[in-house]
Design a protein around this motif. Sequence first.
Motif, short mmCIF file in Angstrom:
data_model
loop_
_atom_site.label_atom_id
_atom_site.label_comp_id
_atom_site.label_asym_id
_atom_site.label_seq_id
_atom_site.Cartn_x
_atom_site.Cartn_y
_atom_site.Cartn_z
N SER A 2 36.81 -45.98 -92.57
CA SER A 2 36.87 -44.62 -92.03
C SER A 2 36.77 -44.66 -90.51
CB SER A 2 35.73 -43.78 -92.60
OG SER A 2 34.49 -44.19 -92.04
N VAL A 3 37.20 -43.58 -89.89
CA VAL A 3 37.09 -43.48 -88.43
C VAL A 3 35.61 -43.49 -88.03
CG1 VAL A 3 37.58 -42.04 -86.41
CG2 VAL A 3 39.31 -42.31 -88.18
N PRO A 33 43.15 -43.93 -85.81
CA PRO A 33 43.16 -43.69 -87.27
C PRO A 33 44.29 -44.44 -87.95
CG PRO A 33 42.97 -41.62 -86.06
CD PRO A 33 43.27 -42.70 -85.06
N ALA A 34 44.07 -44.87 -89.17
CA ALA A 34 45.09 -45.59 -89.93
C ALA A 34 46.33 -44.72 -90.06
CB ALA A 34 44.56 -45.95 -91.31
N GLY A 35 47.49 -45.35 -89.93
CA GLY A 35 48.74 -44.64 -90.08
C GLY A 35 49.23 -44.00 -88.80
#
Length: 50
Positions: A2-3, A33-35
């Motif tokens: 998670s962030v 963040p992922a993505g």
Amino acid sequence: MSVVEAHRRAEEVESLLRGRFPELQHVIIHVEPAGSPPEGARGEPSGGEG
């Protein structure tokens, strides 16, 4: 990850760096963040160019 967890880890890394290199004036750790698109993909400067 998670962030929130990434920010917690970034704080740990900053603390370790400051302990090892007390002469450091600034430590910048950017959590993405992922993505998220890579830097420069949305027209932002990618740094060091131009």
